[in-house]
Design an enzyme around this catalytic site. Structure first.
Site, short mmCIF file in Angstrom:
data_model
loop_
_atom_site.label_atom_id
_atom_site.label_comp_id
_atom_site.label_asym_id
_atom_site.label_seq_id
_atom_site.Cartn_x
_atom_site.Cartn_y
_atom_site.Cartn_z
N TRP A 150 0.81 -1.22 0.00
CA TRP A 150 0.00 0.00 0.00
C TRP A 150 0.84 1.27 0.00
O TRP A 150 0.32 2.36 -0.18
CB TRP A 150 -0.94 0.01 1.23
CG TRP A 150 -0.22 -0.32 2.50
CD1 TRP A 150 -0.18 -1.54 3.12
CD2 TRP A 150 0.59 0.56 3.30
NE1 TRP A 150 0.61 -1.47 4.25
CE2 TRP A 150 1.10 -0.20 4.39
CE3 TRP A 150 0.93 1.91 3.21
CZ2 TRP A 150 1.94 0.35 5.36
CZ3 TRP A 150 1.77 2.46 4.18
CH2 TRP A 150 2.26 1.68 5.23
N ASN A 151 2.16 1.16 0.26
CA ASN A 151 2.90 2.42 0.46
C ASN A 151 3.18 3.17 -0.84
O ASN A 151 3.30 4.40 -0.85
CB ASN A 151 4.17 2.21 1.29
CG ASN A 151 5.14 1.22 0.69
OD1 ASN A 151 4.78 0.47 -0.22
ND2 ASN A 151 6.35 1.20 1.19
N GLU B 153 10.95 -8.03 -3.11
CA GLU B 153 11.41 -6.73 -2.59
C GLU B 153 10.88 -6.65 -1.18
O GLU B 153 9.70 -6.35 -0.98
CB GLU B 153 10.86 -5.58 -3.45
CG GLU B 153 11.35 -5.54 -4.88
CD GLU B 153 12.83 -5.22 -4.99
OE1 GLU B 153 13.46 -4.89 -3.97
OE2 GLU B 153 13.36 -5.34 -6.10
N LEU B 154 11.73 -6.91 -0.20
CA LEU B 154 11.23 -7.08 1.17
C LEU B 154 11.65 -5.92 2.07
O LEU B 154 11.94 -4.84 1.59
CB LEU B 154 11.70 -8.44 1.69
CG LEU B 154 11.36 -9.62 0.74
CD1 LEU B 154 11.91 -10.93 1.27
CD2 LEU B 154 9.87 -9.73 0.48
N CYS C 179 10.34 1.22 2.43
CA CYS C 179 11.33 0.21 2.83
C CYS C 179 12.75 0.76 2.69
O CYS C 179 13.70 0.11 3.10
CB CYS C 179 11.14 -1.06 2.03
SG CYS C 179 10.99 -0.75 0.29
N GLY D 40 6.75 -6.38 -0.23
CA GLY D 40 6.05 -6.33 1.06
C GLY D 40 7.01 -6.71 2.17
O GLY D 40 8.23 -6.56 2.02
N SER D 41 6.46 -7.24 3.24
CA SER D 41 7.30 -7.53 4.40
C SER D 41 8.13 -8.79 4.19
O SER D 41 7.75 -9.69 3.43
CB SER D 41 6.41 -7.71 5.63
OG SER D 41 5.53 -8.80 5.41
N PRO E 91 -3.33 -6.02 -5.68
CA PRO E 91 -2.89 -4.85 -4.91
C PRO E 91 -3.24 -5.01 -3.44
O PRO E 91 -4.08 -5.84 -3.08
CB PRO E 91 -3.69 -3.71 -5.53
CG PRO E 91 -4.94 -4.36 -6.03
CD PRO E 91 -4.60 -5.78 -6.39
N ALA E 92 -2.61 -4.20 -2.60
CA ALA E 92 -2.93 -4.21 -1.17
C ALA E 92 -4.38 -3.77 -0.97
O ALA E 92 -4.89 -2.90 -1.69
CB ALA E 92 -1.99 -3.26 -0.43
N SER E 93 -5.03 -4.35 0.02
CA SER E 93 -6.46 -4.04 0.24
C SER E 93 -6.68 -2.61 0.71
O SER E 93 -7.78 -2.07 0.58
CB SER E 93 -7.06 -5.01 1.26
OG SER E 93 -6.97 -6.32 0.76
N GLU F 100 12.22 -2.89 11.73
CA GLU F 100 11.75 -1.82 10.86
C GLU F 100 10.57 -1.10 11.55
O GLU F 100 9.58 -1.73 11.89
CB GLU F 100 11.27 -2.46 9.54
CG GLU F 100 11.32 -1.55 8.36
CD GLU F 100 10.93 -2.26 7.06
OE1 GLU F 100 10.50 -3.43 7.09
OE2 GLU F 100 11.04 -1.61 6.01
P1 ADP Z 1 2.72 -4.45 4.67
O1 ADP Z 1 3.20 -4.53 6.10
O2 ADP Z 1 3.44 -3.50 3.82
O3 ADP Z 1 1.23 -4.42 4.52
P2 ADP Z 1 2.58 -7.20 3.84
O4 ADP Z 1 3.72 -8.09 3.50
O5 ADP Z 1 1.69 -7.58 4.99
O6 ADP Z 1 3.25 -5.78 4.03
O7 ADP Z 1 1.63 -6.97 2.60
C1 ADP Z 1 2.12 -6.71 1.32
C2 ADP Z 1 1.18 -7.34 0.32
O8 ADP Z 1 1.10 -8.73 0.56
C3 ADP Z 1 -0.25 -6.83 0.38
O9 ADP Z 1 -0.77 -6.80 -0.93
C4 ADP Z 1 -0.95 -7.88 1.20
O10 ADP Z 1 -2.33 -7.91 0.89
C5 ADP Z 1 -0.25 -9.12 0.72
N1 ADP Z 1 -0.33 -10.23 1.67
C6 ADP Z 1 -0.46 -10.18 3.00
N2 ADP Z 1 -0.52 -11.42 3.52
C7 ADP Z 1 -0.39 -12.29 2.49
C8 ADP Z 1 -0.36 -13.72 2.37
N3 ADP Z 1 -0.46 -14.52 3.42
N4 ADP Z 1 -0.22 -14.24 1.12
C9 ADP Z 1 -0.10 -13.44 0.07
N5 ADP Z 1 -0.13 -12.10 0.11
C10 ADP Z 1 -0.26 -11.52 1.31
#
Ligand code: ADP
Length: 485
Positions: A156-157, A255-256, A289, A233-234, A181-183, A386
């Protein structure tokens, strides 16, 4: 502006060229992080819809890969032009759903579009090789071909740029894509699909699916049709996805997380270092990040740097990003806000001093005060984890060797920064830092022309630059034999 009034607003997913609802009819509510108001809804899709999106992409693949590089380039270029033409409206949408100051949103649309422009050009330069064979009647030919269906899961960032950085190279070389995409920020993604449709991508080439992350993510990571998963993402979720991708031996780009050191040597230009720290630390309210996570300042300039840094932070204006005057927006949600709060309280408990900020903002909601902590200790969580928020922890150091050891003492290896005017030191430190990216006398390194990516637990692969296309290509070796007959 109300997001629902935008011509780019869609409350549906884009699969196989059609705008669809979830099979269950269920939706997810999306909120403005600055006001907490609901701004719209998107479908809550799960496994079945994801399968259909993957199959649609696979069906679109032969036609898309058969197009000439020039034809794919032209469509990408059109997509880029449309993004630039509609920059202001896309930026407004982004600030409403993501919260970042409107100027930063404008910047992100330009940045996101620059990947589309760059890869529309690179599409024409996917060169193969010929290699001399040891036998005289033979030739070795190396072809570069698209990997196949690409899945991309984005955060989402950066609701626009994280999508274009993955999809533009994939589409450029002939891969269809399924984007999740992120929700928190689906509307910027759906707006990109509206523009892709207008740009002329054939149906099924680009699909956007919103909904339950775990169900969609599981399907994207385990479905054998998907040949490549690109995730931003994370580190935590990245590791889960890596494991899931092992079942079908997919290619992956990850990209973590990061934990960027930002080093100020005593020969640095301190005003420049302060400007760089402001940019690196507080952009997107500290939610990137590549944000500075540990600011190391050499003893002799520590006092001067801290004073000027506090002075700069005291001038920041916090509030709704739609107001042009505000330079810092809200955090994305309460969860992120409480993590920031916890990190600050923990650092203070371990002896850190609050130089400015240090608490939630009087505006309430998701707002936190831009904060500087000094005398931060190694035991504090903020030193290793982080924070992803507007908190700058400062540490004092003695010499070059000590600070390189401190900087490299992390499982992460994404961005790093340092300020110095000494050419010998600049080379030594740039080479010694165990990071995928090093900013020298700058707090901002991201650009389409450069390879973005990390080492260690910060990820796999590179995005942007001439290298960014490699992640979506298979190398095929053809041995041409019997040429003497
Ligand atoms: P952030 O802390 O930046 O939200 P996340 O890693 O939790 O980082 O989320 C990044 C992306 O990964 C988002 O699009 C989120 O919806 C998706 N995501 C979160 N959990 C899962 C999962 N178990 N499997 C696949 N995608 C996921």
């Amino acid at each position: 502006m109300k997001i629902t009034e935008s011509k780019f607003y869609r409350d549906r997913c884009y699969i196989n060229g059609e705008w669809i609802t979830a099979d269950s009819g269920e939706t997810i509510s999306v909120n403005n992080p600055a006001t907490l108001e609901e701004i719209g809804t998107v479908p809550k899709c799960e496994t079945a819809e994801t399968k259909r999106a993957i199959e649609a992409a696979n069906e679109a693949w032969p036609e898309w890969r058969a197009k000439s590089a020039r034809q794919r380039s032209d469509i990408l270029r059109k997509w880029f032009d449309l993004m630039i033409q509609n920059k202001e409206e896309l930026a407004q949408m982004m600030t409403i759903e993501q919260g970042k100051p409107i100027n930063e949103s404008r910047g992100e649309i330009g940045y996101g579009a620059s990947f589309v422009e760059w890869f529309s050009e690179e599409a024409k330069r996917v060169y193969g090789d010929t290699i001399p064979d040891p036998m005289t009647d033979r030739r070795i030919v190396v072809l570069k071909q698209p990997v196949g269906v690409v899945a991309s899961i984005t955060p989402w960032n950066f609701p626009n740029a994280m999508i274009t950085r993955k999809c533009a190279p994939a589409l450029a070389v002939g891969c269809p894509v399924v984007i999740k995409p992120a929700s928190q920020t689906p509307f910027s993604a759906l707006a990109l699909a509206v523009l892709a449709e207008e740009a002329g991508f054939p149906k099924g080439t680009l699909n956007v699916i919103t909904g339950k992350a775990s169900a969609i993510g599981d399907e994207l990571a385990s479905n054998p049709i998907v040949r490549k998963l690109s995730f931003t993402g994370s580190t935590e979720i990245g590791k889960i996805l890596l494991q899931k991708c092992s079942g079908t031996v997919k290619k992956v780009s990850m990209e973590l997380g990061g934990h960027a050191p930002f080093i100020v040597f005593d020969d640095a230009n301190i005003d420049d270092a302060v400007a760089g720290a402001m940019q690196s630390k507080f952009r997107n309210t500290g939610q990137t990040c590549v944000c500075a996570n540990r600011i190391y300042v050499q003893e002799k300039v520590h006092e001067e740097f801290c004073k000027k840094f506090v002075d700069a932070v005291s001038k920041m204006k916090v509030g709704d990003g739609l107001n042009e005057e505000n330079s810092s927006g809200p955090m994305i949600d309460e969860h992120s806000l409480s993590k920031v709060e916890e990190h600050v309280e923990d650092a203070v408990a371990y002896g850190a001093k609050v130089a400015i900020g240090g608490a939630r903002h009087s505006l309430g909601l998701n707002f936190y005060q831009p904060t500087i902590l000094t005398d931060v200790t190694p035991q504090a969580k903020i030193t290793t984890e982080e924070t992803f928020g507007p908190v700058a922890p400062i540490y004092k150091f003695k010499d070059e060797k000590q600070v390189i050891d401190l900087a490299n003492n992390s499982p992460y290896g994404l961005a790093s920064y340092f300020y110095s005017r000494d050419i010998g030191r600049i080379w030594r430190v740039a080479e010694a830092l165990e990071y995928g990216m090093v900013g020298v006398n700058t707090g901002l390194t991201s650009k389409a022309e450069a390879p973005f990516g990390g080492v260690k637990e910060s990820g796999l692969g590179r995005e942007g630059s001439k290298y960014g296309i490699d992640d979506f290509i298979e190398i095929k070796y053809v041995n041409m034999c019997g040429l003497d007959k």
